[in-house]
Design an enzyme around this catalytic site. Structure first.
Site, PDB file in Angstrom:
ATOM      1  N   GLU A   1      25.758  18.908  26.203  1.00 22.01           N
ATOM      2  CA  GLU A   1      25.758  20.349  24.533  1.00 22.01           C
ATOM      3  C   GLU A   1      26.219  19.582  23.399  1.00 22.01           C
ATOM      4  OE1 GLU A   1      26.141  24.051  27.070  1.00 22.01           O
ATOM      5  OE2 GLU A   1      26.603  23.484  25.291  1.00 22.01           O
TER       6      GLU A   1
ATOM      7  N   CYS B   1      29.375  20.368  16.418  1.00 22.28           N
ATOM      8  CA  CYS B   1      30.738  20.343  17.705  1.00 22.28           C
ATOM      9  C   CYS B   1      30.412  19.527  18.769  1.00 22.28           C
ATOM     10  CB  CYS B   1      30.522  22.155  18.534  1.00 22.28           C
ATOM     11  SG  CYS B   1      31.802  22.314  19.639  1.00 22.28           S
TER      12      CYS B   1
ATOM     13  N   CYS C   1      33.618  19.705  32.886  1.00 22.98           N
ATOM     14  CA  CYS C   1      34.725  19.874  32.718  1.00 22.98           C
ATOM     15  C   CYS C   1      35.335  19.872  33.997  1.00 22.98           C
ATOM     16  CB  CYS C   1      35.534  20.677  31.830  1.00 22.98           C
ATOM     17  SG  CYS C   1      37.330  20.659  31.082  1.00 22.98           S
TER      18      CYS C   1
ATOM     19  N   CYS D   1      39.728  26.407  33.113  1.00 24.50           N
ATOM     20  CA  CYS D   1      40.371  27.936  32.821  1.00 24.50           C
ATOM     21  C   CYS D   1      38.921  28.785  32.694  1.00 24.50           C
ATOM     22  CB  CYS D   1      40.081  27.367  30.887  1.00 24.50           C
ATOM     23  SG  CYS D   1      41.160  25.732  30.073  1.00 24.50           S
TER      24      CYS D   1
ATOM     25  N   CYS E   1      35.804  29.999  30.381  1.00 23.34           N
ATOM     26  CA  CYS E   1      35.374  28.988  30.267  1.00 23.34           C
ATOM     27  C   CYS E   1      33.681  28.557  30.858  1.00 23.34           C
ATOM     28  CB  CYS E   1      35.690  28.140  29.743  1.00 23.34           C
ATOM     29  SG  CYS E   1      35.530  26.704  29.156  1.00 23.34           S
TER      30      CYS E   1
ATOM     31  N   GLY F   1      34.591  19.557  27.918  1.00 18.74           N
ATOM     32  CA  GLY F   1      35.183  18.336  28.207  1.00 18.74           C
ATOM     33  C   GLY F   1      36.700  18.382  27.442  1.00 18.74           C
ATOM     34  N   GLU F   2      37.094  18.174  28.015  1.00 22.99           N
ATOM     35  CA  GLU F   2      38.556  17.841  27.827  1.00 22.99           C
ATOM     36  C   GLU F   2      39.426  16.708  26.348  1.00 22.99           C
ATOM     37  OE1 GLU F   2      41.428  19.234  27.313  1.00 22.99           O
ATOM     38  OE2 GLU F   2      42.051  17.680  26.129  1.00 22.99           O
TER      39      GLU F   2
ATOM     40  N   SER G   1      40.402  19.490  19.963  1.00 18.99           N
ATOM     41  CA  SER G   1      40.507  20.586  20.661  1.00 18.99           C
ATOM     42  C   SER G   1      41.232  20.417  21.656  1.00 18.99           C
ATOM     43  CB  SER G   1      39.702  21.045  20.854  1.00 18.99           C
ATOM     44  OG  SER G   1      40.501  22.836  21.396  1.00 18.99           O
TER      45      SER G   1
ATOM     46  N   SER H   1      44.512  24.887  22.356  1.00 18.97           N
ATOM     47  CA  SER H   1      43.739  26.624  22.797  1.00 18.97           C
ATOM     48  C   SER H   1      44.852  26.787  23.927  1.00 18.97           C
ATOM     49  CB  SER H   1      42.627  25.918  24.152  1.00 18.97           C
ATOM     50  OG  SER H   1      41.432  25.303  23.427  1.00 18.97           O
ATOM     51  N   LEU H   2      45.741  28.059  23.581  1.00 15.33           N
ATOM     52  CA  LEU H   2      47.013  28.443  24.084  1.00 15.33           C
ATOM     53  C   LEU H   2      46.791  29.702  24.569  1.00 15.33           C
ATOM     54  CD1 LEU H   2      49.616  27.705  23.639  1.00 15.33           C
ATOM     55  CD2 LEU H   2      50.106  29.589  21.281  1.00 15.33           C
ATOM     56  N   HIS H   3      45.859  30.680  24.160  1.00 17.03           N
ATOM     57  CA  HIS H   3      45.124  31.929  24.643  1.00 17.03           C
ATOM     58  C   HIS H   3      46.495  33.065  25.422  1.00 17.03           C
ATOM     59  CE1 HIS H   3      41.664  29.674  23.883  1.00 17.03           C
ATOM     60  NE2 HIS H   3      41.533  29.048  24.462  1.00 17.03           N
TER      61      HIS H   3
ATOM     62  N   ASN I   1      34.239  34.840  23.976  1.00 12.23           N
ATOM     63  CA  ASN I   1      32.554  34.758  24.430  1.00 12.23           C
ATOM     64  C   ASN I   1      31.833  35.169  26.120  1.00 12.23           C
ATOM     65  OD1 ASN I   1      30.402  34.090  22.433  1.00 12.23           O
ATOM     66  ND2 ASN I   1      32.248  32.471  21.765  1.00 12.23           N
TER      67      ASN I   1
ATOM     68  N   CYS J   1      30.512  27.225  24.259  1.00 13.41           N
ATOM     69  CA  CYS J   1      31.137  26.540  25.257  1.00 13.41           C
ATOM     70  C   CYS J   1      30.917  26.452  26.456  1.00 13.41           C
ATOM     71  CB  CYS J   1      32.155  27.936  25.924  1.00 13.41           C
ATOM     72  SG  CYS J   1      33.195  28.296  24.795  1.00 13.41           S
TER      73      CYS J   1
HETATM   74  N1  SAH Z   1      38.589  21.239  26.768  1.00 14.05           N
HETATM   75  C1  SAH Z   1      39.736  21.835  25.355  1.00 14.05           C
HETATM   76  C2  SAH Z   1      37.715  21.269  24.333  1.00 14.05           C
HETATM   77  C3  SAH Z   1      36.616  21.831  24.914  1.00 14.05           C
HETATM   78  S1  SAH Z   1      36.663  24.375  24.984  1.00 14.05           S
HETATM   79  C4  SAH Z   1      40.030  22.491  24.646  1.00 14.05           C
HETATM   80  O1  SAH Z   1      40.169  23.148  26.096  1.00 14.05           O
HETATM   81  O2  SAH Z   1      40.793  22.898  23.673  1.00 14.05           O
HETATM   82  C5  SAH Z   1      36.554  24.613  23.373  1.00 14.05           C
HETATM   83  C6  SAH Z   1      37.453  25.585  22.923  1.00 14.05           C
HETATM   84  O3  SAH Z   1      36.220  27.007  23.554  1.00 14.05           O
HETATM   85  C7  SAH Z   1      38.427  26.400  23.504  1.00 14.05           C
HETATM   86  O4  SAH Z   1      39.733  26.316  22.525  1.00 14.05           O
HETATM   87  C8  SAH Z   1      38.630  27.212  24.804  1.00 14.05           C
HETATM   88  O5  SAH Z   1      39.927  27.692  25.116  1.00 14.05           O
HETATM   89  C9  SAH Z   1      37.291  28.103  24.448  1.00 14.05           C
HETATM   90  N2  SAH Z   1      36.480  28.702  24.859  1.00 14.05           N
HETATM   91  C10 SAH Z   1      35.932  27.897  25.781  1.00 14.05           C
HETATM   92  N3  SAH Z   1      35.418  29.443  26.955  1.00 14.05           N
HETATM   93  C11 SAH Z   1      35.649  30.564  26.003  1.00 14.05           C
HETATM   94  C12 SAH Z   1      34.826  31.698  25.930  1.00 14.05           C
HETATM   95  N4  SAH Z   1      34.220  32.559  26.268  1.00 14.05           N
HETATM   96  N5  SAH Z   1      35.191  32.069  24.564  1.00 14.05           N
HETATM   97  C13 SAH Z   1      35.980  32.540  23.256  1.00 14.05           C
HETATM   98  N6  SAH Z   1      35.839  30.685  23.115  1.00 14.05           N
HETATM   99  C14 SAH Z   1      35.948  29.784  24.751  1.00 14.05           C
END
Ligand code: SAH
Length: 349
Positions: free
Chosen positions: A92, A105, A112, A116, A119, A159-160, A191, A214-216, A290, A333
């Site tokens: 995508e 993007c 991946c 997470c 995701c 992907g990472e 990211s 991506s801290l969260h 999301n 995502c």
């Molecule tokens: N693997 C990398 C880049 C891809 S994800 C990473 O983890 O940063 C890109 C961003 O979208 C990351 O910050 C990820 O945590 C976030 N993301 C993934 N799923 C999501 C969701 N359902 N809602 C909001 N952000 C999301």
């Protein structure tokens, strides 16, 4: 003999390659120029002799993504592509339109491994790294098809990026080189979920890109429940690497924080986050989660997000709430890819 992927090569490498074929090095410049224009066959390289084109066809190949699906948001003009790759996999790519220019993007892997909880990109089984050319193609062909000039890149698709480190670094060099698309590193964000050794490696390259983490979650207890990578590289180690990254590059770090109802959105979490990031030059981006089909996780309310933002702002942090684009076209995502791959699997049954 396996053919070489010529679009994954930097200008100097294409020149060396041409010399290795017994050609003058300026032929490399010609070939690189054609590739940057998005040609998909050597026959289109009209300033090369027929015999050279035949020789190249035998020894090299040019990646040629196919537009499997395209969706345009009626609300905000976001364009989402599903590109088919040579091996039947798909990725995508999303073009977002902002006042300051168009941003794309990109995906760096097909699928991946990171797992997470929130995701849609995570998939058991087959995932693979994209080649530099396959990452570059997403910019080339999204730009070519949409007619929108791309000025910014975010590596935030499936992907990472740091799990495909060498190919991503090569891509960054390719896309930013003056002979190529010439998109400067300052217009690129990478990211990562936090692969600490790779963050340290990246800090040693003289790239002026924006590192986005991506801290969260503000602590290991919460972060480990939603991000398995945290078991390997815990929060303190990650933040230490970020502080060192800033010291080495002078680039302000961006922290992504997806707001998940009842999981990481309390006032206490906001205060803990402020303490964790104290003194670090950074930007915090709050993202309303999301919703992903089938997931029990839900986004925090607007009011909760606003409170969270206020607590951080009062502590002096620069905090924005991400505006969501393309909500009407699954533009987030990994959702489109996930649907398409599931459909494909069903067809094959
Ligand atoms: N693997 C990398 C880049 C891809 S994800 C990473 O983890 O940063 C890109 C961003 O979208 C990351 O910050 C990820 O945590 C976030 N993301 C993934 N799923 C999501 C969701 N359902 N809602 C909001 N952000 C999301």
């Amino acid at each position: 003999m396996e053919k070489v992927c010529i679009k994954s090569m930097l200008p100097g490498q294409v020149q060396e390659y041409m010399v290795s074929l017994g050609e003058p090095s300026y032929r490399g410049k010609q070939v690189f120029r054609w590739l940057t224009q998005g040609v998909t066959s050597f026959d289109e390289m009209s300033d090369l002799s027929k015999s050279l084109r035949e020789k190249l066809k035998e020894k090299a190949f040019i990646t040629k993504p196919e537009i499997v699906r395209k969706q345009v948001s009626a609300r905000d003009g976001t364009v989402k592509y599903l590109f088919g790759l040579a091996d039947g996999n798909c990725v995508e790519t999303v073009v977002m339109r902002y006042q300051h220019g168009n941003s794309v993007c990109l995906s760096t892997q097909a699928g991946c491994h990171m797992g997470c909880a929130f995701c849609a990109s995570f998939e058991k089984g087959e995932t693979r790294d994209l080649t530099p050319a396959e990452i570059l193609d997403q910019v080339l062909f999204a730009q070519k098809d949409s007619g929108l000039k791309i000025s910014n890149i975010v590596l935030m698709g499936t992907g990472e990026p740091l799990d495909n480190y060498d190919n991503v670094v090569q891509f960054l060099r390719l896309v930013s080189c003056p002979e190529g698309l010439n998109i400067g590193m300052r217009h690129i964000s990478l990211s990562t979920c936090g692969l600490v050794p790779r963050i340290r490696e990246l800090s040693q390259l003289d790239f002026q890109l924006t590192l986005s983490i991506s801290l969260h979650a503000p602590n290991n207890k919460i972060r480990s429940t939603i991000m398995p990578v945290n078991n390997k590289y815990p929060v303190e180690e990650l933040i230490r690497a970020c502080r060192d990254y800033f010291a080495a590059t002078g680039r302000r770090i961006s922290f992504e924080y997806a707001m998940i109802a009842g999981v990481n959105d309390s006032d206490g979490c906001a205060r803990e986050l402020a303490a964790l990031l104290r003194g670090l030059m950074c930007h915090i981006n709050l993202i309303p989660l999301n919703h992903v089909e089938g997931s029990p996780l839900a986004p925090s309310s607007r009011e909760t997000i606003r409170r969270f933002q206020e607590i951080l702002q009062k502590k002096g942090f620069n905090v924005t709430v991400r505006r969501s684009l393309g909500g009407d076209i699954d533009a987030s995502c990994g959702q489109l890819r996930r649907k398409a791959m599931a459909e494909k699997r069903n067809q094959n049954k």
